[in-house]
Enzyme design. Structure first.
Site, mmCIF file in Angstrom:
data_model
loop_
_atom_site.group_PDB
_atom_site.id
_atom_site.type_symbol
_atom_site.label_atom_id
_atom_site.label_comp_id
_atom_site.label_asym_id
_atom_site.label_seq_id
_atom_site.Cartn_x
_atom_site.Cartn_y
_atom_site.Cartn_z
ATOM 1 N N ARG A 275 28.934 39.539 43.166
ATOM 2 C CA ARG A 275 28.118 38.778 42.071
ATOM 3 C C ARG A 275 27.262 39.664 41.518
ATOM 4 N NH1 ARG A 275 26.638 33.508 42.865
ATOM 5 N NH2 ARG A 275 27.088 34.078 45.083
ATOM 6 N N ARG A 310 30.304 26.325 39.776
ATOM 7 C CA ARG A 310 29.004 26.432 40.353
ATOM 8 C C ARG A 310 27.997 25.311 39.917
ATOM 9 N NH1 ARG A 310 25.759 30.342 40.078
ATOM 10 N NH2 ARG A 310 25.297 30.317 42.134
ATOM 11 N N CYS A 341 37.088 13.744 35.133
ATOM 12 C CA CYS A 341 36.698 12.308 35.767
ATOM 13 C C CYS A 341 35.925 12.311 37.167
ATOM 14 C CB CYS A 341 37.962 11.559 35.922
ATOM 15 S SG CYS A 341 39.041 11.274 34.702
HETATM 16 C C1 LIG Z 1 31.811 36.278 49.211
HETATM 17 C C2 LIG Z 1 31.498 37.590 50.151
HETATM 18 C C3 LIG Z 1 30.969 38.897 49.505
HETATM 19 C C4 LIG Z 1 30.566 38.677 48.240
HETATM 20 O O1 LIG Z 1 29.430 37.984 48.017
HETATM 21 P P1 LIG Z 1 28.305 38.192 46.598
HETATM 22 O O2 LIG Z 1 27.620 37.117 46.696
HETATM 23 O O3 LIG Z 1 29.397 38.116 45.570
HETATM 24 O O4 LIG Z 1 27.921 39.515 46.827
HETATM 25 C C5 LIG Z 1 31.163 39.857 50.366
HETATM 26 N N1 LIG Z 1 31.378 39.888 51.745
HETATM 27 C C6 LIG Z 1 31.909 38.607 52.457
HETATM 28 C C7 LIG Z 1 31.980 38.647 53.757
HETATM 29 C C8 LIG Z 1 31.858 37.512 51.529
HETATM 30 O O5 LIG Z 1 32.171 36.399 52.104
#
Ligand SMILES: *Cc1c(COP(=O)(O)O)cnc(C)c1O
Length: 421
Positions: A275, A310, A341
């Site tokens: 993210r 989201r 829907c």
């Molecule tokens: C989803 C996930 C990430 C990335 O998470 P962000 O919130 O996008 O930083 C990293 N490691 C694991 C194990 C995850 O499940």
């Protein structure tokens, strides 16, 4: 109302729409690169520091290739994601497989690539050994249980399905050492979209304490600590981004106190953020298709939850800009909807916006991670294109929109004529 930055003007986006009809996601290459460099620079004190981009956040090979050029590795969560990074030429320890409930074929694919395997459970040691064989390097995922508060998306660590307990992980290192594993890592991730910078410093402290304990109790020296993903982004204009320089300085201090003083250096610091790497630099661009007034006012877009799930799934806030109306007073209240829907197919509920009209171009912010990737085909909706705004201002399509043929590709209509009902 504070506005959020957009890397293109209304005129520029109108030009883009002439070639690429809405809806689409567009990513800002320049901002992604600058952000990646800033992150790396913040941790340059740590020899071997590496960020493994969480591919699941935005599994587009063009973006992963850009990030690789900036020195990032890839964190994969499935066999298909391993295949994706393999296709761009990645291999060895620039890849980590962090998965859970893992099938043998996935472990095998990771081992063949020489990727670092991050085990989710103590039973996976035997499963991996029996089905694939143990590699020389292994990482294990620590679930600290009640030692650490989780947050909303992942929940309390004791309730989470991930990782080894404290006693299991110590035992795990003993077992792996006795079986000849040479190099060890430790991983944890107990929060998602967390904006408190101290949270990540505390996570490092927790892992550093564990590293000291593992050395004492299992006689294992750990080579890398993977602090996971979960760094949040300021979805709301009034929120503040996590200051990675501050996080780095806090971790450095703990590194000196706990790792260096105990003779456990060098220890490489890894992250697997998704993210915070691409999220703020991706935009969902859509047009207003219908205005509707019943008991409420609705602005219906040509995008839906299929393009960005989201808000519908978590009630998450995504900022919305109506292009060209940034400076008008935001005195109208709308539900901004898609066409599924499903009544939760709303990008925003009771959002104050300038007066919206048919044909307005709407930009939904912070769609660069866990956006397009989470899309699905419910209601026969097709996934949209992904575009890249290059540093020189050119626009490149890095994923075409889905077609009806894509949607029907797994069905055999020809078989219907011999199908008796
Ligand atoms: C989803 C996930 C990430 C990335 O998470 P962000 O919130 O996008 O930083 C990293 N490691 C694991 C194990 C995850 O499940």
């Amino acid at each position: 109302m504070a506005e959020k930055y957009i890397p293109f003007s209304k005129e520029e986006v109108e030009k883009i729409i002439e070639n690429y009809p809405t809806p689409f996601h567009i990513y800002d290459e320049k901002a992604i690169r600058e952000n990646a460099r800033g992150f790396k620079k913040a941790f340059e004190w740590n020899d071997g520091f590496k960020e493994y981009f969480a591919v699941k956040a935005t599994p587009n090979p063009y973006l992963v290739k850009i990030l690789r050029e900036e020195g990032f590795g890839a964190d994969c969560s499935s066999e298909v994601e391993l295949d994706l990074v393999k296709r761009i030429g990645m291999s060895g320890e620039e890849i980590i497989l962090t998965s859970n409930d893992t099938p043998a074929s996935e472990f095998r694919a990771a081992k063949e690539l020489g990727a670092i395997i991050n085990l989710d459970d103590i039973s996976h040691i035997e499963y991996l050994e029996k089905n694939v064989g143990l590699p020389e390097t292994i990482c294990m995922r620590y679930n600290p249980g009640d030692l650490k508060q989780g947050n909303l998306i992942i929940g309390h660590p004791e309730e989470a399905k991930y990782g080894f307990t404290h006693d299991q992980i110590i035992k795990g290192y003993r077992i792996l050492k006795s079986k000849g594993v040479k190099k060890f890592g430790v991983h944890t991730m107990v929060a998602s979209n967390e904006l408190d910078p101290d949270y990540f410093i505390e996570t490092a402290e927790l892992l550093f304490n564990l590293i000291v304990e593992v050395n004492e109790k299992a006689g294992v020296k750990i080579s890398f600590a993977n602090l996971g993903g979960g760094v949040g982004i300021p979805y709301k204009p009034e929120e503040k981004a996590v200051d990675l320089e501050y996080v780095s300085a806090g971790i450095k201090k703990l590194y000196e106190e706990k790792i260096e003083k105990n003779g456990l250096a060098p220890l490489k610091i890894f992250f697997e953020l998704g993210r915070a790497i691409t999220g703020p630099y991706g935009y969902l661009v859509s047009k207003v298709l219908h205005m509707k007034k019943t008991y409420k006012q609705f602005a219906g877009l040509d995008a839906s939850m299929v393009n960005l799930m989201r808000p519908g799934m978590y009630g998450a806030y995504h900022h919305i800009t109506v292009l060209g109306k940034e400076n008008e007073s935001h005195d109208q209240k709308y539900d901004v909807t898609g066409s599924l829907c499903e009544n939760n197919d709303k990008f925003a509920i009771d959002r104050m916006l300038p007066e919206v009209e048919y044909g307005d171009i709407v930009v939904i912010h912070d769609a660069g991670a866990h956006g397009h990737a989470m899309g699905f085909n419910y209601n026969g909706k097709l996934k949209s294109a992904e575009l890249l705004l290059r540093e020189n201002g050119e626009v490149k399509q890095i994923r075409r929109p889905e077609t009806v043929e894509d949607y029907f590709a797994t069905l055999d209509f020809g078989g219907l004529k011999d199908f008796e009902v």
